[in-house]
Scaffold this active site. Structure first.
Site: not given
Length: 1180
Positions: A406-407, A542, A565, A597, A677, A679, A805, A825
């Protein structure tokens, strides 16, 4: 927002379709009644749990049944049965029975201890006190007495005994603060809240006793973070979700008392549904040992049959030749051959290394202890050591070929800092050292002086307060979030479920827009010193599918505004057509180049009439049971349209220390690293460059080029020769490239096409056989993609879901014969961690779910250096050498009996006495094997890390496989030497005055063999220490002492049957000739080993030169870094926020105070990891 609406019976019936779990308050019989056979069966929905497997009556039979599922136990039981047959028996039964009893008793005792611990834990849990409402008063009873339908009172610091619907609490707005360390390991307090109707009505115990509401909800399941249900009471229906539920094993904090209605009890609770038998992963070593044992058993059977046939033939020929010798009464030569077959099988039964299994379990226990106590993997900042949670996967750590990581929080620190932003058409903020000075926030009394910013122009613009866009930008940051506020000693602090949100709200505070407080209806902020209160209409939280959050508020002037957002890919798609986003996209590109980010901010004004129409649909959707989440998501989507773009924020998440060095070390050790990831692509790529996963001489290959290649392969009609040539060209073309894909791209590779799913099972079977991947469930495109990816240096998969993943990891496992490791994590990494051969969890800021699901846990990504290159490599080498040596010494010690049969008429006369067979495996030769398997090492830690290419030798399994077979052959050679050297010396030498007789010959042969075994251990040792000398010296002393004592006259007169060889061993050890004979035999025995080791070093002077061409990583400055456009992305927390609570809670200033008061809960979470047998790993 809690809504109470009259619902018609028809609506209720439609909503509850498919939900059959019903609970009536204060009515135990409602769930307990169940029709059964003869109408007398009754289902008791009690809260008693049982994680132990045995009781007094079932322990022995059930434990023996479990142990007899193992092949080696069945094997030795058969040997014991054969030993009971007088015609087959060759030695006292206790010689064979003792190792069987030893292993049965050892494992039985181990299982008993474990089950006693489980039983004691069950008693402690079941007998915990709790208060149950009986009539109009509370009665102190035990957890096991709780039943579904009871109303239970839980007080401060008590654990919740069952899954309950929260009815009310002593906190304002019926809040309840709970700690879930016992469930998911997270130590931050979470908020729960009861329904407004139960909170206002059920205040007194009398009202609670008269409460008869009907709860209709989903059946018991293991989904900890979701709950769907309705409460029907007094003709009205009220929606229930997860924020109204208290789960078993969570702990009530900072709430004096609360009441709850038990919905699930005992084994039906969610924590118990998440328990079950732990599926243990198996290593290549275990499969190799099983194959090895099967081969030895097959060799033993073949040898016994061969010797039995020869015995029958010899018996018949001998009686014909020597007719004066009487034959065996009532025993034919054929029957004699069968008897001798069984006798030889029993005599040589210890060829199957029974103590090998015990030794391996002990060695793995020591390996885990080495990892747990490795000071180099201890992270002092968080007081977290490494922890080996898997029982026996250590050797796999030395064979890793693919690492999936993962990132956020794994490669990076997950410590967020607001660095830059773009508002409208202007970009603000610079990095430290870019020529601008740090700004001062002394003008702001709420400012956090630890916050740093390097652009004074933004401060000036804020203070002037004449740009409405800037004001709206920071107002939105202060309003649109799920952060909790706390005030200590006049200072404000924030607590958030996501470090990103905390960084944004802190930044807004420093820029003059301070989040002060919130309750269930309002949120209060300070705008440049002016306190304003906004009415919360709806908070759209979210989740991983939406990738955004929104808040609908009404300001003091009565206007309604929606603030949104989220990730740019979702926000930009929902903008008004007249809104220009070119400047923002350029800013995003700039931010991504600095690996920041980002997220986009947008808003719109909502007309009152539109809101009222939308709110009616929202209130109706909040009550539905069927597909509630999807309906709510569709409503949010409807509102979040035609937005106006405000700007974008950029947050820095620094790399952890040692990440770049660790990845370079892996590359040099031929380990490929893939980044998976959530992202955005450009952020992931730039993080890849910063951590050296990507280098400037690599070319980024995007999906379009990958698609062209795959289409070319899939549509090709070339023959095998042309395809081979094409693959070689592809390897050359892609060797210096890196693949970058998104989750959408992966969907095309992981999911089968419609035409493939419609074909018959027979066609699918034929296609699978043609692809030679019969066990693979991947698509043809997925298989071709893996073949392409393994030729590239790096692969980055971005915008992937947790399921994707795990799918990528499974795709690699299905199509490549490699060992994989996954490290993460967060809770979104759990599926990936469980899918890999080795799962590593990092103690991060996203909870303990990854750690609880892992095989090993560490505090930093860089600790993989120690875990793989030190512990993994050494474990693999040690276990491999241990297995080889164990096979060698077992075969060498017993096969001489086979050769001896050719000289004694196949009569099962052994060259070893029974005491040697009894003590050899444990006392005479186990300590040298244990030293090889636990302590010995070829190089020190520093050398290993300085030469990572040494890892390739273990990665390619060069210490096992054929070597195990070779050492068996070596053992056979030693057995020949230990028989024929004494045989040649003793040949035709017996006489009245000599010492050469059958017993002396047996001792000479046995002693020659055991000396050769010790000498081979000495040759195998790479490092010598005091323990090395003890491991050989102690068995030597034990052997000579035991053999001497079993041959003295006193033993002979005590039992002539058990001690028949009186004086024979004394004759050997007092004869210089015999010592020379035995030393000569031992020297000749180890000659192959003495020549083999130098030849191995000479033929492979540098292990780094040995590698597979297609996996060799060579970096050359050939292709420059691609100039493709890059943008960054924003990653929210991987779990949903507290929307349902925040939108209906009173002042939250004390939440952080609560969290601070219970900092000791971190120790509780760590104990959860180490004692998960009580909390997570319940065994059925």
């Amino acid at each position: 927002m809690t809504t109470t609406i009259q619902t018609s019976p028809e609506d209720v019936h439609e909503d509850v379709t498919g939900y059959r779990w019903k609970v009536t308050a204060n009515n135990r019989d409602f769930r307990n009644k169940k029709k059964g056979f003869f109408c007398w069966q009754k289902e008791k929905c009690t809260n008693r749990i049982k994680t132990s497997k045995y009781n007094v009556l079932t322990f022995i039979p059930l434990n023996l049944w479990e142990q007899y599922q193992r092949g080696e136990v069945i094997y030795f039981t058969i040997i014991v049965i054969l030993q009971c047959i007088p015609q087959v028996s060759t030695m006292p039964i206790y010689v064979i029975l003792s190792p069987l009893i030893c292993i049965l008793v050892t494992r039985c005792f181990r299982d008993l201890i474990i089950d006693i611990v489980h039983s004691q834990n069950d008693k402690l849990v079941n007998n915990k006190p709790c208060e149950i409402l009986r009539g109009e008063r509370l009665v102190m009873e035990k957890w096991k007495d709780v039943q579904i339908g009871d109303i239970v009172c839980v007080r401060k610091d008590d654990f919740v005994p069952a899954d309950m619907l929260l009815l009310n609490s002593t906190e304002p707005d019926s809040l309840c603060y709970v700690e879930t360390a016992g469930i998911d390991g997270e130590t931050n307090l979470k908020l729960k809240q009861s329904l407004a109707v139960t909170n206002s009505t059920l205040k007194a115990e009398k009202a609670l006793s008269e409460f008869n509401g009907l709860v209709t909800c989903e059946e018991p399941n293991n989904r900890l973070h979701t709950f769907i249900g309705n409460l029907e009471w007094k003709g009205k229906t009220y929606p229930i979700n997860n924020e109204n539920i208290l789960l078993r094993d969570c702990r009530v904090r900072n709430t004096e008392q609360c009441y709850g209605l038990v919905i699930y009890a005992g084994s039906d609770t969610k924590i118990m549904k998440n328990s079950g038998k732990v599926i243990l992963k198996k290593t290549k070593l275990e499969f190799l040992i099983n194959k090895n044992v099967l081969c030895i058993a097959a060799m033993l059977i073949c040898t016994s049959i061969c010797m039995g046939i020869l015995a029958g033939v010899w018996d018949g020929q001998y009686l014909k030749k020597h007719h004066y010798i009487p034959g065996h009464p009532r025993i034919s030569s054929t029957l004699m051959g069968l008897i001798m077959t069984g006798a030889y099988f029993v005599a040589m039964s210890t060829l199957v290394p029974f103590f090998l299994y015990i030794g391996l379990e002990f060695i793995h226990l020591l390996y885990n202890s080495f990892i747990n106590n490795d000071i180099s993997m201890y992270f002092a900042d968080t007081d977290v050591p490494a922890l080996a949670r898997a029982p026996r996967l250590n050797d796999l750590l030395g064979q890793i070929e693919y690492v999936f990581t993962d990132k956020t929080g794994t490669l990076t620190q997950n410590v967020m800092t607001f660095k830059k932003c773009c508002i409208g058409h202007r970009m603000f903020g610079t990095s430290e050292g870019e020529g601008k000075h740090q700004v001062s926030f002394e003008w702001n009394k709420y400012a956090d002086m630890e916050f740093t910013f390097y652009d004074q122009s933004l401060i000036d613009l804020i203070i002037q307060d004449d740009d409405p866009l800037v004001s709206e930008f920071f107002r939105m940051i202060a309003l649109c979030h799920t952060v909790m506020v706390d005030e200590r000693d006049g200072r404000i602090s924030y607590k958030a479920s996501s470090p990103d949100e905390e960084a944004l709200v802190k930044a807004a505070r420093n820029f003059g827009y301070v989040f002060l407080s919130r309750n269930h209806e309002t949120i209060t902020i300070s705008e440049l010193g002016v306190v304003k209160t906004y009415h919360i209409l709806v908070l759209m939280d979210f989740n991983s599918d939406r990738k955004r959050m929104s808040i609908l508020v009404r300001n003091q002037e009565g206007s309604i505004k929606l603030y949104t957002k989220g990730a740019d890919v979702v926000v930009l798609q929902r903008l008004n057509h007249s809104c220009l986003s070119d400047i923002i996209e350029e800013a995003l590109n700039h931010f991504s180049e600095e690996t920041l980010r980002t997220l986009c901010l947008a808003y719109k004004e909502v007309e009152e009439s539109i809101y009222e129409q939308w709110n009616l649909k929202y209130e109706k959707a909040s009550r539905t049971l069927h597909n509630r989440e999807q309906i709510m998501s569709d409503l949010y989507e409807e509102m979040e349209q035609n937005l106006l773009l405000l700007g974008a924020t950029a947050i820095e998440d620094k790399l952890q220390e040692g990440v770049s060095e660790t990845i370079r070390l892996m590359r040099e050790g031929n380990i490929k690293v893939w980044m998976l990831t959530g992202d955005k692509q450009e952020t992931a790529v730039n993080i890849g460059y910063s951590c050296d996963l990507l280098t400037k001489d690599m070319q980024i290959v995007e999906y379009s080029e990958i698609r062209d290649y795959l289409d070319n392969i899939m549509g090709s009609n070339k023959n095998d020769k042309e395809l081979t040539k094409h693959e070689e060209q592809t390897r050359e073309n892609f060797n210096k490239k890196a693949l970058v894909l998104t989750g959408e791209n992966l969907s095309n590779l992981l999911e089968p096409k419609d035409e493939e799913t419609r074909i018959s099972i027979w066609k699918r079977l034929i296609l699978a056989l043609r692809r030679k991947v019969g066990k693979s469930h991947s698509t043809p495109e997925g298989q071709a993609f893996i073949e392409l990816a393994k030729k590239c240096q790096s692969v980055i998969c971005c915008r992937v879901t947790p399921t994707q993943k795990a799918g990528v990891v499974q795709l690699v496992k299905d199509n490549l014969n490699v060992t994989t490791l996954c490290i993460g994590d967060g809770g979104n990494d759990v599926n990936m961690i469980k899918s890999a051969h080795i799962g590593v969890g990092i103690y991060g800021k996203e909870g303990m779910q990854a750690v609880l699901a892992s095989d090993y846990s560490v505090a930093q990504f860089s600790f993989l250096q120690q875990l793989l290159y030190i512990h993994g490599r050494l474990s693999y080498i040690r276990l491999s050498k241990f297995l080889c040596y164990y096979n060698y010494k077992t075969v060498a010690s017993l096969m001489n009996n086979f050769w001896y049969g050719f000289f004694n008429g196949f009569s099962v006369l052994l060259t070893t006495d029974m005491w040697f067979l009894l003590f050899n495996a444990l006392l005479y030769s186990f300590l040298p094997a244990l030293y090889i398997g636990v302590i010995d090492k070829d190089v020190d830690k520093t050398t290993t890390l300085q030469h990572p290419e040494l890892y390739k030798s273990t990665q390619k399994d060069r210490f096992r496989g054929w070597r195990v077979f070779l050492y068996c052959i070596y053992g056979i050679y030693t057995s020949l030497v230990m028989l024929f050297i004494p045989y040649g010396a003793f040949f035709d030498s017996a006489g009245p005055n000599g010492i050469f007789d059958c017993q002396v010959f047996a001792y000479a042969s046995t002693t020659t063999g055991i000396i050769a075994v010790w000498a081979e251990a000495a040759v195998q040792y790479n490092s010598w220490s005091v323990l090395a000398f003890i491991s050989i010296g102690l068995p030597i002393g034990i052997y000579f002492l035991v053999t001497y004592l079993t041959g003295i006259p006193a033993a002979f007169f005590y039992s002539k049957a058990d001690f028949p060889t009186t004086g024979a061993f004394v004759n050997i050890i007092t004869s210089g000739y015999m010592w020379l004979l035995m030393l000569l035999g031992a020297t000749i025995s180890i000659i192959p080993s003495l020549f083999f080791r130098p030849w191995t070093k000479f033929s492979n002077p540098n292990l780094s030169t040995v590698s597979e061409p297609e996996n060799n990583v060579v970096l050359q400055n050939v292709i420059r870094r691609s100039s493709m456009r890059r943008r960054s992305s924003y990653a929210f927390s991987q779990c949903e926020g507290h929307e349902n609570i925040i939108s209906r809670t009173s002042s939250q200033r004390k939440l952080a105070k609560i969290n601070g008061a219970y900092k000791e809960s971190e120790d509780t979470a760590r104990n959860v990891c180490q004692h998960e047998d009580r909390i997570i790993s319940y065994e059925n």
